[in-house]
Design a protein around this motif. Structure first.
Motif, PDB file in Angstrom:
ATOM      1  N   ASN A 113       0.805  -1.217   0.000  1.00 40.45           N
ATOM      2  CA  ASN A 113       0.000   0.000   0.000  1.00 40.45           C
ATOM      3  C   ASN A 113       0.839   1.267   0.000  1.00 40.45           C
ATOM      4  O   ASN A 113       0.595   2.184  -0.780  1.00 40.45           O
ATOM      5  CB  ASN A 113      -0.935  -0.010   1.210  1.00 40.45           C
ATOM      6  CG  ASN A 113      -2.130  -0.908   1.025  1.00 40.45           C
ATOM      7  OD1 ASN A 113      -3.156  -0.501   0.497  1.00 40.45           O
ATOM      8  ND2 ASN A 113      -2.008  -2.151   1.462  1.00 40.45           N
ATOM      9  N   SER A 114       1.860   1.322   0.855  1.00 44.33           N
ATOM     10  CA  SER A 114       2.630   2.558   0.994  1.00 44.33           C
ATOM     11  C   SER A 114       3.301   2.970  -0.308  1.00 44.33           C
ATOM     12  O   SER A 114       3.499   4.163  -0.559  1.00 44.33           O
ATOM     13  CB  SER A 114       3.673   2.418   2.099  1.00 44.33           C
ATOM     14  OG  SER A 114       3.055   2.175   3.348  1.00 44.33           O
ATOM     15  N   LEU A 143      -6.518   1.290   8.726  1.00 48.21           N
ATOM     16  CA  LEU A 143      -5.295   0.843   9.390  1.00 48.21           C
ATOM     17  C   LEU A 143      -4.197   0.742   8.347  1.00 48.21           C
ATOM     18  O   LEU A 143      -4.345   0.046   7.341  1.00 48.21           O
ATOM     19  CB  LEU A 143      -5.497  -0.528  10.043  1.00 48.21           C
ATOM     20  CG  LEU A 143      -6.640  -0.677  11.047  1.00 48.21           C
ATOM     21  CD1 LEU A 143      -6.561  -2.051  11.717  1.00 48.21           C
ATOM     22  CD2 LEU A 143      -6.621   0.430  12.100  1.00 48.21           C
ATOM     23  N   ALA A 144      -3.094   1.420   8.580  1.00 51.29           N
ATOM     24  CA  ALA A 144      -2.023   1.481   7.587  1.00 51.29           C
ATOM     25  C   ALA A 144      -0.738   1.891   8.275  1.00 51.29           C
ATOM     26  O   ALA A 144      -0.715   2.221   9.471  1.00 51.29           O
ATOM     27  CB  ALA A 144      -2.376   2.480   6.484  1.00 51.29           C
ATOM     28  N   THR A 145       0.346   1.888   7.513  1.00 53.16           N
ATOM     29  CA  THR A 145       1.596   2.426   8.036  1.00 53.16           C
ATOM     30  C   THR A 145       1.440   3.924   8.289  1.00 53.16           C
ATOM     31  O   THR A 145       0.572   4.589   7.700  1.00 53.16           O
ATOM     32  CB  THR A 145       2.750   2.208   7.049  1.00 53.16           C
ATOM     33  OG1 THR A 145       2.491   2.975   5.858  1.00 53.16           O
ATOM     34  CG2 THR A 145       2.925   0.747   6.693  1.00 53.16           C
ATOM     35  N   ILE A 160      -8.797   7.462  11.473  1.00 55.76           N
ATOM     36  CA  ILE A 160      -7.555   6.703  11.559  1.00 55.76           C
ATOM     37  C   ILE A 160      -7.276   6.435  13.039  1.00 55.76           C
ATOM     38  O   ILE A 160      -7.871   7.066  13.914  1.00 55.76           O
ATOM     39  CB  ILE A 160      -6.377   7.446  10.895  1.00 55.76           C
ATOM     40  CG1 ILE A 160      -6.128   8.796  11.569  1.00 55.76           C
ATOM     41  CG2 ILE A 160      -6.639   7.629   9.403  1.00 55.76           C
ATOM     42  CD1 ILE A 160      -4.900   9.534  11.033  1.00 55.76           C
ATOM     43  N   PRO A 161      -6.405   5.497  13.348  1.00 54.10           N
ATOM     44  CA  PRO A 161      -6.139   5.177  14.748  1.00 54.10           C
ATOM     45  C   PRO A 161      -5.576   6.355  15.530  1.00 54.10           C
ATOM     46  O   PRO A 161      -4.906   7.229  14.977  1.00 54.10           O
ATOM     47  CB  PRO A 161      -5.111   4.040  14.662  1.00 54.10           C
ATOM     48  CG  PRO A 161      -5.315   3.438  13.320  1.00 54.10           C
ATOM     49  CD  PRO A 161      -5.689   4.594  12.427  1.00 54.10           C
ATOM     50  N   ASP A 162      -5.864   6.345  16.819  1.00 53.57           N
ATOM     51  CA  ASP A 162      -5.267   7.310  17.730  1.00 53.57           C
ATOM     52  C   ASP A 162      -3.751   7.133  17.718  1.00 53.57           C
ATOM     53  O   ASP A 162      -3.236   6.017  17.810  1.00 53.57           O
ATOM     54  CB  ASP A 162      -5.817   7.073  19.144  1.00 53.57           C
ATOM     55  CG  ASP A 162      -5.091   7.892  20.187  1.00 53.57           C
ATOM     56  OD1 ASP A 162      -4.182   7.329  20.837  1.00 53.57           O
ATOM     57  OD2 ASP A 162      -5.403   9.083  20.329  1.00 53.57           O
ATOM     58  N   GLY A 163      -3.043   8.250  17.586  1.00 53.59           N
ATOM     59  CA  GLY A 163      -1.596   8.186  17.406  1.00 53.59           C
ATOM     60  C   GLY A 163      -0.827   7.693  18.608  1.00 53.59           C
ATOM     61  O   GLY A 163       0.265   7.143  18.470  1.00 53.59           O
ATOM     62  N   ALA A 165      -5.269  -1.535   5.281  1.00 51.66           N
ATOM     63  CA  ALA A 165      -4.569  -0.836   4.200  1.00 51.66           C
ATOM     64  C   ALA A 165      -3.060  -0.999   4.293  1.00 51.66           C
ATOM     65  O   ALA A 165      -2.296  -0.088   3.976  1.00 51.66           O
ATOM     66  CB  ALA A 165      -4.952   0.637   4.204  1.00 51.66           C
ATOM     67  N   CYS A 166      -2.655  -2.166   4.735  1.00 50.14           N
ATOM     68  CA  CYS A 166      -1.258  -2.607   4.675  1.00 50.14           C
ATOM     69  C   CYS A 166      -1.332  -4.090   4.404  1.00 50.14           C
ATOM     70  O   CYS A 166      -2.108  -4.807   5.071  1.00 50.14           O
ATOM     71  CB  CYS A 166      -0.527  -2.319   5.987  1.00 50.14           C
ATOM     72  SG  CYS A 166       1.139  -3.057   6.036  1.00 50.14           S
TER      73      CYS A 166
END
Length: 232
Positions: free
Chosen positions: A83-84, A120-122, A144-147, A191-192
């Motif tokens: 993906n990236s 969910l991804a890099t 997107i996820p909490d950092g 998404a990875c």
């Protein structure tokens, strides 16, 4: 006859997973019914996420060398089960003699309307924003996820898969999915391409998981079957 060109090795296990899914999706009763494929498995491509974040060398020259290998192999379409790497989609498309299928476009087509969706991804892919743009173009609300609490779980899941530890990765992913479920997420885009390898070892908490590897494989098979590449 043209064939499918796979620019892979990022990582190797994810590339094998893509190939297995492509074979499983192909309607075949004998070897000759399957789709021809050339794979450039290039694990030495520099880390894509680190480069996007300005923390590592530029992988684009290595990616373009991979495209050049495929250009010399009579491929009729190119797919990249990473993906990236799609951060450089425009530059790679300009280098490729064949069209490149876009993994985010393949995934977003499968997102149902109205579902609260988490990507969910890099960290690099999230910073690039190509998934967010595809979702916004369809009018789909995304998050997107909490950092601080959640993204480290995604990072560790990916790291463990790349290190050959999918079961341990599944436990980290399960923690992430529990957080997402707890705040009302209904759809998760993996998404990875390492994440699906962890998901088989995780409780999905009833979430709809969209597998980027699987959706890219589906799009690839559809393209190749329409072109008739499964016939001699």
């Amino acid at each position: 006859m043209p064939c499918i060109g796979v620019l892979g090795g990022m990582g190797p296990a994810a590339t094998v997973d893509f190939m297995a899914k492509l074979v499983a999706l192909t309607p075949a009763r004998r070897d000759q019914d399957h789709l021809p494929m050339v794979v450039a498995n290039l694990p030495q491509v520099p880390d894509r996420s680190a480069a996007i974040l300005g923390r590592g060398p530029d992988p684009l020259p290595s990616l373009q060398r991979g495209i050049d290998l495929l250009n010399h192999s009579d491929v009729g379409v190119v797919v990249i089960p990473c993906n990236s790497s799609h951060h450089w989609y425009a530059q790679l498309s300009a280098s490729s003699q064949a069209p490149i299928l876009h993994i985010a476009q393949a995934c977003v087509r499968k997102v149902p309307d109205g579902g609260r969706t988490c990507v969910l991804a890099t960290r690099g892919a999230l910073a690039s924003g190509f998934y967010q743009r595809e979702l916004a173009a369809r009018g789909i609300d995304w998050e997107i996820p909490d950092g601080e609490r959640e993204q480290p779980l995604v990072d560790e899941t990916i790291r463990l898969v790349k290190a050959g530890q999918p079961e341990q990765a599944g436990r980290r992913l399960q923690q992430m999915l529990a957080h997402a479920h707890g705040r009302g997420v209904e759809v998760v885009i993996m998404a990875c391409t390492e994440l699906p390898l962890a998901a088989s070892h995780a409780d999905t908490h009833g979430l709809l998981l969209i597998d980027s590897t699987l959706e890219l494989a589906r799009s690839t098979v559809d393209y190749a079957l329409h072109a008739g590449w499964n016939h001699c």
